[in-house]
Design a protein around this motif. Structure first.
Motif, mmCIF file in Angstrom:
data_model
loop_
_atom_site.group_PDB
_atom_site.id
_atom_site.type_symbol
_atom_site.label_atom_id
_atom_site.label_comp_id
_atom_site.label_asym_id
_atom_site.label_seq_id
_atom_site.Cartn_x
_atom_site.Cartn_y
_atom_site.Cartn_z
ATOM 1 N N ALA A 7 0.881 -1.168 0.031
ATOM 2 C CA ALA A 7 0.102 -0.087 -0.089
ATOM 3 C C ALA A 7 0.900 1.240 -0.028
ATOM 4 C CB ALA A 7 -0.877 -0.049 1.257
ATOM 5 N N TYR A 8 0.419 2.297 -0.651
ATOM 6 C CA TYR A 8 1.099 3.568 -0.533
ATOM 7 C C TYR A 8 0.377 4.579 0.327
ATOM 8 C CZ TYR A 8 4.000 2.084 -4.576
ATOM 9 O OH TYR A 8 4.677 1.098 -5.261
ATOM 10 N N CYS A 9 1.019 5.189 1.079
ATOM 11 C CA CYS A 9 0.679 6.473 1.962
ATOM 12 C C CYS A 9 0.635 7.672 1.394
ATOM 13 C CB CYS A 9 1.548 6.425 3.402
ATOM 14 S SG CYS A 9 3.251 6.985 3.262
ATOM 15 N N ASP A 10 0.216 8.562 1.863
ATOM 16 C CA ASP A 10 0.277 10.065 1.561
ATOM 17 C C ASP A 10 1.300 10.614 1.143
ATOM 18 O OD1 ASP A 10 -2.468 9.807 1.170
ATOM 19 O OD2 ASP A 10 -2.945 11.110 2.991
ATOM 20 N N ARG A 11 2.455 10.210 1.960
ATOM 21 C CA ARG A 11 3.951 10.695 1.571
ATOM 22 C C ARG A 11 4.629 9.762 0.394
ATOM 23 N NH1 ARG A 11 6.332 9.451 7.911
ATOM 24 N NH2 ARG A 11 4.678 10.471 9.139
ATOM 25 N N GLY A 12 3.978 9.009 -0.197
ATOM 26 C CA GLY A 12 4.311 8.319 -1.175
ATOM 27 C C GLY A 12 5.438 7.207 -0.844
ATOM 28 N N HIS A 13 5.424 6.765 0.438
ATOM 29 C CA HIS A 13 6.171 5.646 0.608
ATOM 30 C C HIS A 13 5.354 4.381 0.402
ATOM 31 C CE1 HIS A 13 8.029 8.468 3.759
ATOM 32 N NE2 HIS A 13 8.507 8.668 2.465
ATOM 33 N N ARG A 14 6.078 3.189 0.289
ATOM 34 C CA ARG A 14 5.278 2.014 0.140
ATOM 35 C C ARG A 14 5.668 1.080 1.367
ATOM 36 N NH1 ARG A 14 7.407 -3.097 -4.057
ATOM 37 N NH2 ARG A 14 8.910 -2.954 -2.498
ATOM 38 N N SER A 98 -1.387 3.149 7.959
ATOM 39 C CA SER A 98 -0.730 3.572 9.491
ATOM 40 C C SER A 98 -0.183 2.154 10.373
ATOM 41 C CB SER A 98 -1.970 4.137 10.476
ATOM 42 O OG SER A 98 -2.897 3.290 10.718
ATOM 43 N N PHE A 99 0.830 2.643 10.872
ATOM 44 C CA PHE A 99 1.239 1.567 11.964
ATOM 45 C C PHE A 99 0.969 1.658 13.253
ATOM 46 C CE2 PHE A 99 4.353 -1.059 14.321
ATOM 47 C CZ PHE A 99 4.462 -2.268 13.578
ATOM 48 N N THR A 100 0.106 0.693 14.116
ATOM 49 C CA THR A 100 0.079 0.902 15.229
ATOM 50 C C THR A 100 0.904 0.062 16.137
ATOM 51 O OG1 THR A 100 -2.255 1.027 14.814
ATOM 52 C CG2 THR A 100 -1.715 0.483 17.147
ATOM 53 N N THR A 101 1.439 0.524 17.310
ATOM 54 C CA THR A 101 2.205 -0.091 18.439
ATOM 55 C C THR A 101 1.572 -0.124 19.493
ATOM 56 O OG1 THR A 101 4.275 1.039 17.396
ATOM 57 C CG2 THR A 101 4.301 0.183 19.696
ATOM 58 N N VAL A 102 1.452 -1.664 19.907
ATOM 59 C CA VAL A 102 0.827 -1.992 20.989
ATOM 60 C C VAL A 102 1.820 -2.156 21.879
ATOM 61 C CG1 VAL A 102 -0.771 -3.805 21.777
ATOM 62 C CG2 VAL A 102 -0.913 -3.148 19.654
ATOM 63 N N ILE A 103 1.869 -1.556 22.942
ATOM 64 C CA ILE A 103 2.703 -1.629 24.332
ATOM 65 C C ILE A 103 2.145 -2.299 25.203
ATOM 66 C CG2 ILE A 103 4.025 -0.149 25.533
ATOM 67 C CD1 ILE A 103 3.628 2.261 23.926
ATOM 68 N N ALA A 104 2.802 -3.453 25.567
ATOM 69 C CA ALA A 104 2.514 -4.289 26.410
ATOM 70 C C ALA A 104 3.434 -4.676 27.608
ATOM 71 C CB ALA A 104 1.845 -5.615 25.964
ATOM 72 N N GLU A 105 2.997 -4.743 28.952
ATOM 73 C CA GLU A 105 3.953 -4.880 29.882
ATOM 74 C C GLU A 105 3.899 -6.407 30.123
ATOM 75 O OE1 GLU A 105 3.771 -3.736 34.749
ATOM 76 O OE2 GLU A 105 1.801 -4.487 33.904
ATOM 77 N N ALA A 106 5.277 -6.847 30.308
ATOM 78 C CA ALA A 106 5.487 -8.235 30.409
ATOM 79 C C ALA A 106 5.924 -8.521 31.865
ATOM 80 C CB ALA A 106 6.696 -8.695 29.571
ATOM 81 N N ASP A 107 5.355 -9.468 32.551
ATOM 82 C CA ASP A 107 5.647 -9.803 33.875
ATOM 83 C C ASP A 107 7.005 -10.380 34.015
ATOM 84 O OD1 ASP A 107 5.351 -12.582 32.939
ATOM 85 O OD2 ASP A 107 3.177 -12.836 34.314
ATOM 86 N N PRO A 137 13.494 1.569 9.837
ATOM 87 C CA PRO A 137 13.234 3.178 9.646
ATOM 88 C C PRO A 137 12.031 3.583 10.364
ATOM 89 C CG PRO A 137 13.937 2.120 7.420
ATOM 90 C CD PRO A 137 13.662 1.070 8.574
ATOM 91 N N GLY A 138 10.942 2.723 10.330
ATOM 92 C CA GLY A 138 9.747 3.134 11.191
ATOM 93 C C GLY A 138 9.746 2.988 12.564
ATOM 94 N N PHE A 139 10.392 2.223 12.964
ATOM 95 C CA PHE A 139 10.569 1.862 14.497
ATOM 96 C C PHE A 139 11.384 3.076 14.892
ATOM 97 C CE2 PHE A 139 12.969 -0.431 18.072
ATOM 98 C CZ PHE A 139 11.962 -0.122 18.818
ATOM 99 N N ALA A 140 12.378 3.272 14.279
ATOM 100 C CA ALA A 140 13.427 4.465 14.722
ATOM 101 C C ALA A 140 12.561 5.709 14.676
ATOM 102 C CB ALA A 140 14.398 4.487 13.574
#
Length: 284
Positions: A7-14, A98-107, A137-140
């Motif tokens: 998919a392509y975003c509005d920034r022109g990235h794939r 969009s990319f969604t980061t799900v932050i989860a606490e690990a016991d 790059p996305g994570f950074a």
């Protein structure tokens, strides 16, 4: 899977993921309070191969971000979801994708290993160790924001003060009933999460805090609900709230909801954030 594809975003990235993508950021704090994040080295053949990021991938059309992130964590890192508690969701919106980061606490430092050909290695790394890696790059790009949300949030509620501020007709004749109603509403809020948080907390799409509700007097018989624990103060409700704040690990954030000026001074001296009942009531 109907989400596989470019998919392509509005920034022109794939990007990979017709319906967007999500990933799991599992974090565990050791006894010193140092966070350890589960990270994945991507296979050389994959998109941005050889970089380090989070287990994750394309969402299917029927999936929400949490379900997709947990599925990807199972497929790529053999994580079952046991020992994880979702504490926040961050959305990196590129416009149309969009990319969604799900932050989860690990016991604990959960056992994880490459479960398919997309992962070369999986390691629990501290922020300092992450800084030395070649990051996806996305994570950074998102790390400066999500790194501020590694500590979970506990919201401590001064129930008597909130019920009084609500001033519903007849609440003073049935304080226990009014407190029970509030517990039920907060339990529902715990499921849906908070969209707006006060102070300098990072701006996530959703926060999923622990709710601790302190009751006193005739309301002490109120029962807890899922996502809303109850502390029955044996004496002063204010003293019980202070003890609840002190019991939270130092690396976690605490938000106390009260309009009581003296209590606000006591808990801010302990490093807690404070806000008034109107903030909570507006989200119920």
């Amino acid at each position: 899977m109907d989400g596989d594809g470019w998919a392509y975003c509005d920034r022109g990235h794939r990007h990979w993921g017709v319906y967007g993508a999500s990933g799991l950021l599992a974090v565990h704090h050791d006894t010193s309070g140092t966070p350890h994040v589960l990270t994945q080295e991507r296979a050389a053949w994959s998109h941005h191969g050889g970089t380090w990021g989070l287990p994750g991938g394309a969402l299917d059309s029927h999936e929400n971000a949490v379900a997709g992130a947990l599925r990807e964590a199972w497929e790529e890192a053999a994580l079952t979801g046991d020992g994880l508690r979702v504490q926040g969701i961050y959305v990196d919106d590129h416009g149309g994708w969009s990319f969604t980061t799900v932050i989860a606490e690990a016991d604990r430092l959960l056992d994880a290993a490459p479960a398919n050909s997309e992962s070369v290695d999986l390691r629990w790394l501290t922020p300092e160790q992450l800084a030395a890696r070649n990051l996806h790059p996305g994570f950074a790009e998102t790390w400066p924001v999500i790194s501020r949300a590694l500590g979970s949030l506990t919201v401590v509620l001064d129930v008597a003060n909130i019920v009084g501020a609500r001033a519903e007709h007849g609440w003073w004749r049935d304080r226990a009933g009014a407190a029970g109603k509030l517990v039920a509403e907060v339990s529902a809020l715990a499921v849906g999460g908070l969209r707006a948080v006060p102070g300098d907390l990072p701006a996530l799409e959703r926060w999923f805090p622990r709710f601790t509700m302190v009751v006193e007097g005739v309301a002490r018989a109120v029962s807890p609900r899922p996502g809303a624990s109850v502390i029955a103060a044996p004496g002063s409700g204010d003293d019980a709230i202070v003890r609840a704040v002190q019991a939270v690990p130092t690396w976690e954030r605490v938000l106390v909801v009260t309009a009581d000026r003296g209590l606000r001074e006591r808990v801010t001296a302990l490093g807690a954030l404070v806000t008034g009942p109107r903030w909570l009531l507006s989200q119920l």
